[in-house]
Write a protein that holds these residues in place. Structure first.
Motif, PDB file in Angstrom:
ATOM      1  N   ASP A 194       0.866  -1.185   0.000  1.00 20.28           N
ATOM      2  CA  ASP A 194       0.000   0.000   0.000  1.00 20.28           C
ATOM      3  C   ASP A 194       0.903   1.236   0.000  1.00 20.28           C
ATOM      4  N   ARG A 195       0.611   2.184  -0.908  1.00 25.28           N
ATOM      5  CA  ARG A 195       1.546   3.290  -1.086  1.00 25.28           C
ATOM      6  C   ARG A 195       1.676   4.162   0.166  1.00 25.28           C
ATOM      7  N   ALA A 196       0.571   4.356   0.866  1.00 22.99           N
ATOM      8  CA  ALA A 196       0.642   5.153   2.090  1.00 22.99           C
ATOM      9  C   ALA A 196       1.478   4.448   3.152  1.00 22.99           C
ATOM     10  N   ALA A 197       1.316   3.116   3.249  1.00 22.65           N
ATOM     11  CA  ALA A 197       2.089   2.338   4.227  1.00 22.65           C
ATOM     12  C   ALA A 197       3.572   2.376   3.872  1.00 22.65           C
ATOM     13  N   ALA A 198       3.864   2.265   2.556  1.00 24.50           N
ATOM     14  CA  ALA A 198       5.262   2.308   2.114  1.00 24.50           C
ATOM     15  C   ALA A 198       5.878   3.678   2.445  1.00 24.50           C
ATOM     16  N   LYS A 199       5.091   4.714   2.240  1.00 23.23           N
ATOM     17  CA  LYS A 199       5.575   6.064   2.546  1.00 23.23           C
ATOM     18  C   LYS A 199       5.875   6.205   4.046  1.00 23.23           C
ATOM     19  N   LYS A 200       5.007   5.641   4.866  1.00 22.46           N
ATOM     20  CA  LYS A 200       5.195   5.676   6.328  1.00 22.46           C
ATOM     21  C   LYS A 200       6.447   4.895   6.712  1.00 22.46           C
ATOM     22  N   LYS A 201       6.654   3.734   6.065  1.00 23.51           N
ATOM     23  CA  LYS A 201       7.817   2.889   6.362  1.00 23.51           C
ATOM     24  C   LYS A 201       9.117   3.640   6.042  1.00 23.51           C
ATOM     25  N   ILE A 202       9.145   4.307   4.883  1.00 25.14           N
ATOM     26  CA  ILE A 202      10.341   5.055   4.487  1.00 25.14           C
ATOM     27  C   ILE A 202      10.595   6.211   5.460  1.00 25.14           C
ATOM     28  N   ALA A 203       9.517   6.906   5.839  1.00 26.52           N
ATOM     29  CA  ALA A 203       9.655   8.046   6.758  1.00 26.52           C
ATOM     30  C   ALA A 203      10.228   7.595   8.096  1.00 26.52           C
ATOM     31  N   GLU A 204       9.764   6.440   8.592  1.00 24.81           N
ATOM     32  CA  GLU A 204      10.272   5.919   9.869  1.00 24.81           C
ATOM     33  C   GLU A 204      11.731   5.511   9.761  1.00 24.81           C
ATOM     34  N   ALA A 205      12.082   4.872   8.626  1.00 27.83           N
ATOM     35  CA  ALA A 205      13.476   4.445   8.415  1.00 27.83           C
ATOM     36  C   ALA A 205      14.393   5.671   8.389  1.00 27.83           C
ATOM     37  N   LYS A 206      13.971   6.698   7.668  1.00 29.08           N
ATOM     38  CA  LYS A 206      14.776   7.924   7.579  1.00 29.08           C
ATOM     39  C   LYS A 206      14.904   8.584   8.953  1.00 29.08           C
ATOM     40  N   SER A 207      13.804   8.621   9.704  1.00 25.43           N
ATOM     41  CA  SER A 207      13.842   9.226  11.049  1.00 25.43           C
ATOM     42  C   SER A 207      14.797   8.470  11.955  1.00 25.43           C
ATOM     43  N   THR A 208      14.838   7.134  11.816  1.00 26.97           N
ATOM     44  CA  THR A 208      15.735   6.324  12.657  1.00 26.97           C
ATOM     45  C   THR A 208      17.196   6.657  12.354  1.00 26.97           C
ATOM     46  N   LEU A 209      17.519   6.725  11.077  1.00 23.37           N
ATOM     47  CA  LEU A 209      18.897   7.065  10.688  1.00 23.37           C
ATOM     48  C   LEU A 209      19.280   8.467  11.162  1.00 23.37           C
ATOM     49  N   GLU A 210      18.349   9.387  11.047  1.00 25.70           N
ATOM     50  CA  GLU A 210      18.618  10.763  11.475  1.00 25.70           C
ATOM     51  C   GLU A 210      18.723  10.860  12.998  1.00 25.70           C
ATOM     52  N   LEU A 253      13.573   7.943  -2.043  1.00 32.70           N
ATOM     53  CA  LEU A 253      12.436   7.013  -2.123  1.00 32.70           C
ATOM     54  C   LEU A 253      11.153   7.697  -1.648  1.00 32.70           C
ATOM     55  N   TYR A 254      11.278   8.503  -0.607  1.00 33.57           N
ATOM     56  CA  TYR A 254      10.104   9.235  -0.098  1.00 33.57           C
ATOM     57  C   TYR A 254       9.593  10.204  -1.173  1.00 33.57           C
ATOM     58  N   ASP A 255      10.513  10.899  -1.830  1.00 39.67           N
ATOM     59  CA  ASP A 255      10.115  11.833  -2.897  1.00 39.67           C
ATOM     60  C   ASP A 255       9.395  11.099  -4.016  1.00 39.67           C
ATOM     61  N   ILE A 256       9.895   9.907  -4.357  1.00 41.43           N
ATOM     62  CA  ILE A 256       9.253   9.106  -5.420  1.00 41.43           C
ATOM     63  C   ILE A 256       7.822   8.775  -5.015  1.00 41.43           C
ATOM     64  N   LEU A 257       7.658   8.298  -3.789  1.00 42.31           N
ATOM     65  CA  LEU A 257       6.324   7.939  -3.322  1.00 42.31           C
ATOM     66  C   LEU A 257       5.427   9.180  -3.231  1.00 42.31           C
ATOM     67  N   GLN A 258       6.013  10.314  -2.853  1.00 44.84           N
ATOM     68  CA  GLN A 258       5.258  11.566  -2.771  1.00 44.84           C
ATOM     69  C   GLN A 258       4.705  11.940  -4.135  1.00 44.84           C
ATOM     70  N   VAL A 259       5.542  11.856  -5.153  1.00 46.87           N
ATOM     71  CA  VAL A 259       5.114  12.170  -6.524  1.00 46.87           C
ATOM     72  C   VAL A 259       3.994  11.238  -6.939  1.00 46.87           C
ATOM     73  N   VAL A 260       4.192   9.949  -6.679  1.00 44.91           N
ATOM     74  CA  VAL A 260       3.219   8.949  -7.136  1.00 44.91           C
ATOM     75  C   VAL A 260       1.900   9.099  -6.384  1.00 44.91           C
ATOM     76  N   ILE A 261       2.012   9.266  -5.038  1.00 43.15           N
ATOM     77  CA  ILE A 261       0.783   9.302  -4.230  1.00 43.15           C
ATOM     78  C   ILE A 261       0.086  10.652  -4.321  1.00 43.15           C
ATOM     79  N   GLU A 262       0.829  11.711  -3.914  1.00 38.66           N
ATOM     80  CA  GLU A 262       0.203  13.018  -3.735  1.00 38.66           C
ATOM     81  C   GLU A 262      -0.124  13.713  -5.057  1.00 38.66           C
ATOM     82  N   GLU A 263       0.660  13.426  -6.091  1.00 36.64           N
ATOM     83  CA  GLU A 263       0.462  14.172  -7.334  1.00 36.64           C
ATOM     84  C   GLU A 263      -0.264  13.340  -8.391  1.00 36.64           C
ATOM     85  N   PHE A 264       0.428  12.339  -8.915  1.00 34.08           N
ATOM     86  CA  PHE A 264      -0.173  11.620 -10.057  1.00 34.08           C
ATOM     87  C   PHE A 264      -1.436  10.860  -9.681  1.00 34.08           C
ATOM     88  N   TYR A 265      -1.422  10.131  -8.579  1.00 36.59           N
ATOM     89  CA  TYR A 265      -2.610   9.355  -8.229  1.00 36.59           C
ATOM     90  C   TYR A 265      -3.778  10.256  -7.842  1.00 36.59           C
TER      91      TYR A 265
END
Length: 873
Positions: A194-210, A253-265
């Motif tokens: 699910d694209r929203a779930a994938a976006k959440k997963k990437i955001a959490e991964a990035k937050s962990t690294l940061e 990856l987050y930007d890619i999902l943002q484009v796909v979810i928020e814009e094109f879809y």
């Protein structure tokens, strides 16, 4: 590892055994064996490395080393071993020193292992959460606690307080965090979720690294701020190079999902299917969108590996360029009818500018594609190029259409706009009762201004413009100068008209008409093609200045009149006398006479001011009508205006003065005095209440009759009406009194003052009547009372009681308040008190005389009795 014990008998004293060669030789052999065994064990432990890349492997290494070295240390402590060591030392064996060196190394390494196990145990819970915790939320919660625990280890530990020990441990923690992210973010399956779930997963991964880097620098700052601890100056590349790179990949990856979810879809969602009525076309577009991310799912390299950074960068550029081209196309299609314009851009040229800016964006993208050969070589590159060509063609058609429509419209409407008159007039929403409501407007159409701007921009864009449009655009500065001068001229006129009241507007009607005749050519004949615009503006300004001069002169005279009326309105008609000697106030009659005299003086000043007003109006007549009669028909309404103002001023004069007098009546400040006296058999006020009421009423009437001194003007003039002889003996003077005196406010105030004074006098009378308790002093017939007492021949005690009573009354009277201040009147009780006291003293004298006569008679009677008695002897 187990130490082999010596087989020789060691019973006996150490000193004795140390002298037996056989024993020493056997023990030296045993010591050599132990030395070799311990040395081998130490070497093996020191050679060992953590079995794994994570931090828990380091914990396990030290725990195993501690276990092994602890076993050897415990054996060394055995009594047998200790005795062997003592014997060899006593015998001064050369093998004893070698063994002691090895044992010292053992103790040192064992202490280090024991210390490290102790401190690593404090980290173990956090490290297990980092390694085995379910979900990024556990890891995110663990990192701050772990970093603080590392700070404590750094501060206390003897091993991990050095860079060479702490950096490898932190490096292992960074590896563990990276591994957690790597396992969760799998590009082969990420975009299938699910694209929203994938976006959440990437955001959490990035937050962990940061969070890892953020917490490190937070603790480092705390250490530096403390000023007591050794600073963390670790190799940042070893700690953060990998995690920083992975963070950037996660952002991509987050930007890619943002484009796909928020814009094109969102663009190609169900709503578009309904609006377009072409679900198949929308589905085809969605397949193209999915095609944007398909290369991500088929990667032949590890995107999180720094070694693959170039490949990942290339792939992201390809994605962004493809998205850019499709984005531009979508923006263009969506905003065709209402394009967003830059500030100050006109509608048509602005739309073309917008279209070209989008074109340059995708053109820049294609140029970048061409710079990297492999991007355009593939199928996807060819598809992007094809979209670019389609959009570019559509944009060119859009520009041509916009330009053609503008050119044709301009050629048609521009000549008509130039024929507009310079001015147009409008009427405000108020009823057109005076010329003041009429407003003139500069009739320079906004469309004409827009055409000028469009023409300039069209030429900048490279389009040929119509000759008439170019001519007008070249004249822009001249038109701008004309419009500004016309606007300033009209602003001056409207501001000037705004200073006029209705009476002044009527007064200046002829002059306003004359000014409008100058304006007339501007809204009847002259247009924007005319050559005489400059001359017209000069004529208008000259006429406005002339009119302004006249207005200023009228306003100056008007101000003079207003100042005179203000003087009249502000006059105090109730000036009170000051007290003579501190507490001594004037009598009532004296008070009202003073008010009357002062008022007469002020009225004379007021009348002089009033009499000067007609002369000022005659000056206005001279300016407006060129006559000085005081009865110009052109000023009829202006005379009426000022006469009405005078009426209002006189009304306010009387109302305000009566209100002030009423306030003075009610204030607790005495202004005059009256006396209470004994007029047997009554106590009365002097002057009495009715007299003070009459004086008050007369004072109020005199105040209102001040307006009789202001003679009315003859109708249609500013000349005073001459006295009118009704009969031979009766002369009538027309004044403002008849109108002002009938004003309800004045009548109300007059009645109110009269009532308040009447109430006050009743209150003072009531107060003075309290002295009636002494009425027997003057009501009883003193002679009759004395005759009765003389006949009764009372005892001396009776006389004494009567005398005491009247003397007490005489004394009591002197202790009563002799002044009563109430509102604006002071009641003097001293005359009354004096008369009461005199009456009491009269009774004392009469009683004394009666007592004296009675005593004398008694004395003579007694003397006779004595003489008779003597003679009888």
């Amino acid at each position: 590892t187990k130490l082999e014990m010596p087989t020789i008998n060691l019973d006996g004293e150490v000193t004795v055994l140390a002298t037996v060669p056989e024993v020493v030789e056997a023990l030296e052999s045993c010591a050599m064996t132990w030395q070799k065994l311990i040395s081998t064990a130490l070497e093996e432990q020191l050679k060992k490395v953590p079995q794994g890349n994570g931090p828990l492997a380091e914990v396990d290494l030290w725990r195993e080393r501690n276990s092994t070295l602890s076993a050897l240390t415990e054996q060394i402590k055995l009594p047998e071993v200790q005795k062997v060591l003592e014997i060899l030392q006593e015998a001064e064996s050369e093998h004893s020193g070698d063994l002691q060196i090895v044992l010292s190394d053992l103790r040192k390494h064992h202490a280090e292992a024991l210390d490290n196990v102790k401190f690593l145990s404090t980290l173990e819970r956090h490290l297990k959460n980092l390694t085995y915790g379910t979900g990024f939320n556990v890891v995110l919660d663990t990192i701050p606690s772990l970093m603080n625990a590392l700070r404590m280890v750094w501060l206390i530990s003897r091993h991990y307080n050095k860079d060479e020990s702490m950096v490898p441990l932190m490096e292992r923690i960074a590896w563990e965090i990276s591994t957690r992210v790597y396992k969760v973010v799998d590009l082969h399956t990420l975009f299938k979720d699910d694209r929203a779930a994938a976006k959440k997963k990437i955001a959490e991964a990035k937050s962990t690294l940061e969070e890892w880097k953020k917490c490190y620098f937070a603790v480092r700052a705390q250490i530096e701020a403390s000023g007591r601890e050794q600073h963390w100056e670790f190799d940042r590349k070893r700690l953060f190079e990998k995690t920083d790179y992975m963070t950037s990949v996660c952002q991509d990856l987050y930007d890619i999902l943002q484009v796909v979810i928020e814009e094109f879809y969102n663009i190609f969602g169900p709503e578009l299917k309904v609006v377009t009525g072409n679900p198949k076309r929308v589905d085809d577009l969605l397949r193209r969108v999915n095609g944007l991310i398909s290369p991500m799912e088929e990667l032949t390299f590890d995107p999180f590996s720094i070694k693959s950074a170039y490949d990942w960068k290339l792939m992201m550029e390809e994605f962004r360029e493809e998205v850019s081209v499709k984005n531009v196309k979508q923006i263009f299609v969506q905003n065709l009818k209402d394009p967003p314009l830059y500030k100050n851009h006109p509608p048509v040229a602005g739309a073309i500018y917008w279209s070209r800016s989008l074109f340059y964006r995708i053109k820049h993208t294609i140029i970048r594609f061409q710079e990297v050969e492999e991007l355009l070589a593939g199928e996807r590159g060819k598809e992007v190029k094809q979209i670019y060509l389609q959009v570019a063609k559509r944009m060119k058609e859009y520009e041509d259409q916009k330009y053609s429509q503008w050119r044709d419209g301009t050629e048609q409407i521009l000549p008509l706009l130039l024929k507009n008159t310079l001015l147009t007039s409008s009427v405000t929403e108020e009823p057109v009762t005076t010329k003041k409501n009429v407003r003139f407007i500069v009739n320079f159409s906004p469309i004409l201004q827009e055409i000028i701007i469009e023409t300039k921009y069209m030429e900048q864009l490279g389009f040929p413009v119509p000759e008439i449009a170019r001519y007008v655009a070249l004249q822009e500065e001249k038109y701008l100068r004309y419009t500004n001068r016309l606007k300033n001229m009209l602003d001056h006129y409207h501001k000037l008209m705004g200073t006029l009241n209705e009476a002044e507007t009527k007064l200046l009607d002829d002059h306003i008409q004359e000014l409008w005749r100058v304006f007339k050519s501007g809204h009847r004949r002259l247009n924007w093609n005319s050559l005489g615009i400059g001359d017209f503006i000069v004529r208008c300004m000259r006429a406005i200045r002339k009119f302004e001069s006249l207005v200023h002169q009228i306003h100056n005279h008007s101000e003079d009149i207003s100042n005179k009326l203000l003087f009249i309105e502000s006059t105090n008609l109730f000036k009170f006398p000051l007290s003579k000697n501190g507490d001594e106030l004037p009598e009532a009659k004296e008070f009202f006479e003073y008010v009357k005299c002062e008022r007469a003086k002020d009225v004379a000043h007021m009348v002089r001011k009033y009499s000067a007003i007609p002369q000022l109006l005659i000056k206005v007549e001279g300016r407006v009508a060129n006559t000085n009669t005081g009865k110009s028909p052109k000023l009829t309404s202006y005379y009426a205006y000022w006469e009405n103002r005078i009426y209002q001023v006189l009304t306010q004069l009387i109302v305000k003065n009566l209100q002030a007098f009423n306030a003075a009546v009610l204030a607790n400040v005495p202004l005059f005095q009256t006396e209470a006296i004994l007029s047997v058999p009554e106590i009365i006020l002097q002057p009495d209440a009715s007299e003070i009421d009459k004086m008050t009423v007369q004072c109020i009437r005199d105040c209102a009759e001040v307006t009789k001194h202001f003679v009315r003007w003859m109708h249609g003039t500013c000349l005073e009406c001459p006295p009118q002889h009704v009969d031979e003996d009766e002369v009538i003077t027309f004044s403002f009194y008849s109108d002002v005196s009938q004003n309800p406010l004045i009548i109300e105030q007059a009645v109110l003052i009269t009532q308040n004074v009447h109430k006050l006098m009743a209150s003072l009378s009531k107060y003075s009547n309290q002295w009636k308790r002494y009425h027997l002093l003057w009501k009883l017939d003193k002679g009759a009372v004395m005759e009765r007492l003389g006949a009764e021949k009372p005892a001396c005690v009776t006389f004494d009681e009567e005398l005491q009573f009247y003397m007490k009354v005489a004394q009591e009277v002197t202790q009563q308040p002799l002044i009563k201040d109430e509102q604006f009147i002071r009641l003097q009780l001293a005359p009354l008190a004096y008369m009461v006291q005199e009456n009491a003293k009269g009774w004392v004298i009469s009683l004394g005389k009666l007592l004296n006569e009675s005593a004398r008679e008694e004395l003579f009677s007694l003397q006779e009795e004595i003489q008779v008695g003597i003679f009888s002897l």
